[in-house]
Design a protein around this motif. Structure first.
Motif, mmCIF file in Angstrom:
data_model
loop_
_atom_site.group_PDB
_atom_site.id
_atom_site.type_symbol
_atom_site.label_atom_id
_atom_site.label_comp_id
_atom_site.label_asym_id
_atom_site.label_seq_id
_atom_site.Cartn_x
_atom_site.Cartn_y
_atom_site.Cartn_z
ATOM 1 N N LEU A 1 0.869 -1.170 0.000
ATOM 2 C CA LEU A 1 0.000 0.000 0.000
ATOM 3 C C LEU A 1 0.910 1.226 0.000
ATOM 4 O O LEU A 1 1.820 1.328 0.818
ATOM 5 N N ILE A 2 0.683 2.155 -0.936
ATOM 6 C CA ILE A 2 1.600 3.282 -1.126
ATOM 7 C C ILE A 2 0.958 4.594 -0.678
ATOM 8 O O ILE A 2 -0.185 4.889 -1.037
ATOM 9 N N THR A 3 1.717 5.392 0.088
ATOM 10 C CA THR A 3 1.196 6.666 0.578
ATOM 11 C C THR A 3 1.326 7.797 -0.440
ATOM 12 O O THR A 3 0.453 8.645 -0.537
ATOM 13 N N HIS A 4 2.423 7.806 -1.194
ATOM 14 C CA HIS A 4 2.617 8.818 -2.232
ATOM 15 C C HIS A 4 3.836 8.418 -3.059
ATOM 16 O O HIS A 4 4.573 7.497 -2.687
ATOM 17 N N ALA A 5 4.035 9.121 -4.179
ATOM 18 C CA ALA A 5 5.004 8.651 -5.176
ATOM 19 C C ALA A 5 6.377 9.287 -5.062
ATOM 20 O O ALA A 5 7.114 9.339 -6.041
ATOM 21 N N HIS A 6 6.767 9.744 -3.886
ATOM 22 C CA HIS A 6 8.122 10.253 -3.720
ATOM 23 C C HIS A 6 9.122 9.093 -3.663
ATOM 24 O O HIS A 6 8.784 7.996 -3.219
ATOM 25 N N ASN A 7 10.357 9.377 -4.071
ATOM 26 C CA ASN A 7 11.370 8.341 -4.228
ATOM 27 C C ASN A 7 11.549 7.489 -2.980
ATOM 28 O O ASN A 7 11.694 6.265 -3.061
ATOM 29 N N ASP B 1 4.016 11.394 6.224
ATOM 30 C CA ASP B 1 4.494 12.628 5.599
ATOM 31 C C ASP B 1 3.383 13.673 5.588
ATOM 32 O O ASP B 1 2.559 13.717 4.658
ATOM 33 N N ALA B 2 3.348 14.518 6.607
ATOM 34 C CA ALA B 2 2.280 15.517 6.687
ATOM 35 C C ALA B 2 2.714 16.693 7.548
ATOM 36 O O ALA B 2 3.575 16.568 8.428
ATOM 37 N N ILE B 3 2.089 17.831 7.287
ATOM 38 C CA ILE B 3 2.299 19.037 8.087
ATOM 39 C C ILE B 3 1.131 19.982 7.787
ATOM 40 O O ILE B 3 0.475 19.863 6.745
ATOM 41 N N ASN B 4 0.871 20.865 8.739
ATOM 42 C CA ASN B 4 -0.140 21.907 8.516
ATOM 43 C C ASN B 4 -1.485 21.315 8.069
ATOM 44 O O ASN B 4 -2.099 21.777 7.103
ATOM 45 N N LEU B 5 -1.941 20.301 8.781
ATOM 46 C CA LEU B 5 -3.187 19.634 8.408
ATOM 47 C C LEU B 5 -4.382 20.568 8.543
ATOM 48 O O LEU B 5 -4.477 21.351 9.500
ATOM 49 N N SER B 6 -5.293 20.465 7.597
ATOM 50 C CA SER B 6 -6.525 21.248 7.644
ATOM 51 C C SER B 6 -7.505 20.606 8.623
ATOM 52 O O SER B 6 -7.284 19.498 9.117
ATOM 53 N N SER B 7 -8.609 21.254 8.883
ATOM 54 C CA SER B 7 -9.585 20.747 9.850
ATOM 55 C C SER B 7 -10.177 19.412 9.408
ATOM 56 O O SER B 7 -10.380 18.508 10.225
ATOM 57 N N ASP B 8 -10.433 19.245 8.105
ATOM 58 C CA ASP B 8 -10.996 17.974 7.641
ATOM 59 C C ASP B 8 -9.954 16.859 7.680
ATOM 60 O O ASP B 8 -10.282 15.694 7.952
ATOM 61 N N SER C 1 0.369 13.812 0.420
ATOM 62 C CA SER C 1 0.556 12.407 0.714
ATOM 63 C C SER C 1 -0.817 11.856 1.073
ATOM 64 O O SER C 1 -1.803 12.600 1.080
ATOM 65 N N TYR C 2 -0.890 10.559 1.353
ATOM 66 C CA TYR C 2 -2.136 9.961 1.829
ATOM 67 C C TYR C 2 -1.910 9.334 3.195
ATOM 68 O O TYR C 2 -0.889 8.683 3.424
ATOM 69 N N ALA C 3 -2.864 9.564 4.091
ATOM 70 C CA ALA C 3 -2.883 8.902 5.391
ATOM 71 C C ALA C 3 -3.858 7.735 5.299
ATOM 72 O O ALA C 3 -4.884 7.829 4.623
ATOM 73 N N TYR C 4 -3.543 6.645 5.982
ATOM 74 C CA TYR C 4 -4.399 5.460 5.975
ATOM 75 C C TYR C 4 -4.873 5.162 7.397
ATOM 76 O O TYR C 4 -4.074 5.160 8.338
ATOM 77 N N ARG C 5 -6.165 4.899 7.505
ATOM 78 C CA ARG C 5 -6.771 4.564 8.799
ATOM 79 C C ARG C 5 -7.283 3.123 8.746
ATOM 80 O O ARG C 5 -7.980 2.739 7.800
ATOM 81 N N PHE C 6 -6.918 2.342 9.758
ATOM 82 C CA PHE C 6 -7.273 0.928 9.838
ATOM 83 C C PHE C 6 -8.200 0.728 11.038
ATOM 84 O O PHE C 6 -7.868 1.139 12.157
ATOM 85 N N THR C 7 -9.330 0.074 10.802
ATOM 86 C CA THR C 7 -10.309 -0.129 11.868
ATOM 87 C C THR C 7 -10.725 -1.588 11.933
ATOM 88 O O THR C 7 -11.016 -2.210 10.913
ATOM 89 N N GLN C 8 -10.731 -2.113 13.153
ATOM 90 C CA GLN C 8 -11.220 -3.467 13.392
ATOM 91 C C GLN C 8 -11.947 -3.455 14.728
ATOM 92 O O GLN C 8 -11.324 -3.222 15.782
#
Length: 262
Positions: free
Chosen positions: A74-80, A175-182, A158-165
């Motif tokens: 599973l890939i979060t984003h296409a950086h090297n 890879d994230a910074i300055n996240l918006s409210s959503d 980037s993409y964040a992944y949430r896993f629920t069970q």
């Protein structure tokens, strides 16, 4: 029971940096406590394994595990530092005549296939957008997996992944910074949040940056309210042997570290 294993905990350059003779990089060369491969985790379940990100250290990570192949990633984003290992994996698939499967949003695949146009012959690409368009859940090993596009600052997205069970949920957001409210809402109320923090405190001008530091991550979690946090994606400014002023529910990821999930 499922287990998360940290195969890599480093930033884009890894530790040691080839050009650097700082104290952390020298220690990483000599004793290896601070040696960090590019960030990646392996979700182990009764159904099999799911790798999250496949960076340039993939081959060595597989050797350390004693693996001779891999089924899915599973890939979060296409950086090297998150996809460069796909070429080694594809070559392994060519020789074993067994195609691997890669999951990611369409825009991530578009970049990967532009960078490595031959790779589709050895790897199956499953677009996560297809689950959304049909209303199906994306599940693996008993985990329902959702995703959200997040701000990667100066470096785009980037993409964040949430896993629920059941009642338990964890998220991987390297890879994230300055996240918006959503984007914060997507990561709120977790049992475990794995967050990228390249420094304890980063002095660079905020608009030039792409990943949270640990001081900001503590402030962020006052809003997100994760019960436990693990910091990954750490650069050579972080000494794993040092005692940082971190909350009691926070720990630094170490290469090979395993977390048992309820």
């Amino acid at each position: 029971m499922s287990t998360l294993q940290f195969l890599g905990t480093g930033d884009a350059m890894g530790v040691p940096r080839i050009y650097c003779s700082c104290e952390v990089c020298m220690e990483a060369r000599q004793t290896g406590v601070n040696r960090r491969y590019r960030s990646s985790v392996l979700l182990r379940t009764d159904e099999g394994n799911l790798l999250i990100d496949c960076g340039p250290d993939w081959r060595e990570q597989m050797e350390r595990l004693g693996f001779r192949g891999m089924e899915r990633a599973l890939i979060t984003h296409a950086h090297n530092d998150h996809v460069a290992g796909l070429t080694d994996w594809a070559d392994a698939c060519r020789w074993t005549k067994h195609k691997g499967t890669v999951y990611a949003p369409l825009e991530v695949f578009t970049i990967i296939q532009r960078q490595y146009p031959w790779i589709k012959h050895q790897l199956n690409f499953i677009e996560l957008d297809s689950f959304q368009s049909t209303g199906q859940l994306f599940t693996f090993g008993g985990w329902a997996i959702s995703w959200y596009k997040v701000c990667h600052g100066h470096n785009g997205y980037s993409y964040a992944y949430r896993f629920t069970q059941g009642e338990y949920s964890f998220a991987y957001c390297s890879d994230a910074i300055n996240l918006s409210s959503d984007q914060k809402a997507f990561l709120t109320g977790l049992d475990l949040l794995i967050l990228g923090t390249s420094f304890y405190y980063e002095e660079a001008e905020f608009t030039s940056r792409s990943v949270y530091d640990m001081v900001e991550a503590e402030q962020l979690n006052q809003e997100l309210r994760a019960k436990q946090m693990i910091y990954t994606h750490m650069g050579h400014g972080v000494d794993i042997q040092r005692s940082y002023a971190l909350p009691s529910n926070v720990q630094l990821a170490k290469t090979g570290m395993q977390v048992h999930l309820p």
